[in-house]
Design a protein around this motif. Structure first.
Motif, PDB file in Angstrom:
ATOM      1  N   CYS A  24      38.340  17.892 -69.490  1.00 22.24           N
ATOM      2  CA  CYS A  24      39.666  17.531 -68.973  1.00 22.24           C
ATOM      3  C   CYS A  24      40.665  17.436 -70.111  1.00 22.24           C
ATOM      4  CB  CYS A  24      39.617  16.209 -68.210  1.00 22.24           C
ATOM      5  SG  CYS A  24      41.197  15.928 -67.369  1.00 22.24           S
ATOM      6  N   CYS A  28      43.432   9.854 -68.556  1.00 19.31           N
ATOM      7  CA  CYS A  28      43.765   8.800 -67.594  1.00 19.31           C
ATOM      8  C   CYS A  28      43.087   7.496 -68.001  1.00 19.31           C
ATOM      9  CB  CYS A  28      43.360   9.226 -66.197  1.00 19.31           C
ATOM     10  SG  CYS A  28      44.245  10.710 -65.678  1.00 19.31           S
ATOM     11  N   CYS A  31      39.739   6.698 -66.596  1.00 21.58           N
ATOM     12  CA  CYS A  31      38.726   7.757 -66.533  1.00 21.58           C
ATOM     13  C   CYS A  31      38.318   8.224 -67.934  1.00 21.58           C
ATOM     14  CB  CYS A  31      39.281   8.902 -65.688  1.00 21.58           C
ATOM     15  SG  CYS A  31      38.118  10.238 -65.375  1.00 21.58           S
TER      16      CYS A  31
HETATM   17 FE1  SF4 Z   1      41.037  14.085 -66.158  1.00 19.03          FE
HETATM   18 FE2  SF4 Z   1      39.767  11.994 -65.135  1.00 19.03          FE
HETATM   19 FE3  SF4 Z   1      42.437  12.071 -65.212  1.00 19.03          FE
HETATM   20 FE4  SF4 Z   1      41.143  13.733 -63.538  1.00 19.03          FE
HETATM   21  S1  SF4 Z   1      41.155  11.503 -63.444  1.00 19.03           S
HETATM   22  S2  SF4 Z   1      42.893  14.184 -64.881  1.00 19.03           S
HETATM   23  S3  SF4 Z   1      39.269  14.101 -64.744  1.00 19.03           S
HETATM   24  S4  SF4 Z   1      41.066  12.039 -66.989  1.00 19.03           S
END
Ligand code: SF4
Ligand code: SAM
Length: 328
Positions: A24, A28, A31
């Motif tokens: 990715c 986030c 995440c």
């Molecule tokens: Fe990336 Fe996780 Fe954000 Fe989706 S939720 S954009 S996988 S960091």
């Protein structure tokens, strides 16, 4: 009539969430706050041929809907080939993509041409400064333009998903209401969920969506009737708005009763529950179409292990380190 995969608790599984990469480009806060780092021993993600065998077996077991997710699926150069393979599988009637909106203006057109019908875009805030604070990216305006393009292309469903976080976006209902007033979009608030790596963030930011539901009801929004294909989201409508508001609340009672989905990781691990322990490797059964019956038997047998509920209330969130490895 074709077979319908079910578990010992009477639930039927017609929906597969297929992660195609762990990679990715966002950070986030809940995440991948430090960004993606490739683990030293990481296996390659499933190839298009392996995905074709996997989805073929699920379709013969009654799956008709597939969502391609990640990580960020649009970072895979062969994503169009993957989508083509999934859409071309007999029995698959609906294919969606979950994305953080990376290059959405261009990608939306490609998805539409390929036959994708449902697009889910993560938009945790409609305020660019907040958005950057949450995702580490400055790209909100481009993502919103991409959503306009997608709306113009006429996807049958466009959803924006915001993970609800205390003091970051739990006061953002009004901005999302404005956003869906004229747009036929479902804006959905997903309650923040705990994983192995976000404990501190979860403790600081987790908030239930009850206040949002209360505000919606006070303003004349009404809950939609649910049907089997809906899964655990609750959606609300208002006659003065083109769009809808959705709530995904894993701590609410009955959340698991409507579970209709299974998940497969980008390395071919079947995850029976988002909050389950471990993944069941299927990759060794994806190497040729001749393994189809053995693969189907394995999936049927594994379904016998699916538990009636998650155990979040007991503080047990399973073995997920981050949702970027399974697609949320
Ligand atoms: Fe990336 Fe996780 Fe954000 Fe989706 S939720 S954009 S996988 S960091
Ligand atoms: N990268 C794509 C994206 O962000 O949409 C697809 C993968 S992402 C893991 C899928 C969904 O999971 C996103 O809506 C994301 O916000 C959500 N998600 C990730 N971690 C979460 C968490 N801890 N709690 C709730 N939702 C989470």
């Amino acid at each position: 009539m074709s077979e319908q995969l079910s578990d010992l608790h009477g639930r039927r599984f017609s929906y597969l969430r297929l992660s195609v990469t762990d990679l990715c480009n966002f950070r986030c806060a809940y995440c991948l706050p430090n960004g993606y780092r490739k683990p030293a021993n990481a296996a390659e993600p499933l190839s298009v041929a392996e995905i074709t065998n996997l989805v073929g077996a699920f379709a013969e077991l009654g799956t008709w809907k597939v969502r391609v997710t990640g990580g960020e699926p649009t970072l895979r150069d062969d994503l169009p080939k993957i989508i083509r393979a999934v859409i071309g599988t007999p029995g698959i009637r609906k294919v969606g993509v979950s994305t953080n909106g990376h290059r959405l203006k261009e990608n939306a057109r490609v998805f539409k041409l390929l036959g994708v019908s449902a697009l889910n875009v993560s938009v945790d805030s409609l305020d660019p400064v907040r958005f950057r604070e949450i995702t580490g990216r400055d790209t909100l305006p481009e993502i919103l333009e991409g959503i306009e393009v997608a709306l113009g292309l006429g996807f049958s469903s466009v959803k924006v998903n915001a993970v609800l976080m205390k003091d970051l976006n739990d006061g953002a209902l009004d901005s999302f209401l404005d956003y869906v007033r004229e747009r036929p979009i479902a804006a959905r608030f997903i309650e923040l969920m705990p994983t192995g790596t976000n404990q501190e963030h979860f403790t600081a930011r987790h908030v239930r969506a009850d206040d949002i539901v209360q505000s919606l009801l006070e303003r004349g929004w009404t809950a939609e009737e649910r049907n089997e294909a809906d899964g655990p989201a609750r959606e609300f409508r208002h006659p003065a708005y083109a769009g809808r508001i959705g709530i995904i609340a894993p701590y609410s009672k009955d959340f698991c009763a409507s579970c209709n989905r299974l998940r497969v990781s980008s390395q071919g691990g079947l995850q029976l529950c988002l909050f389950g322990e471990g993944r069941h490797p299927l990759r060794h059964l994806l190497q040729s179409a001749g393994q189809r019956e053995e693969l189907k038997d394995e999936i049927r047998n594994l379904l016998g292990q699916k538990k009636i509920s998650h155990y979040l209330k007991d503080g047990n969130y399973g073995s997920n380190q981050t949702f970027s490895t399974i697609g949320g």
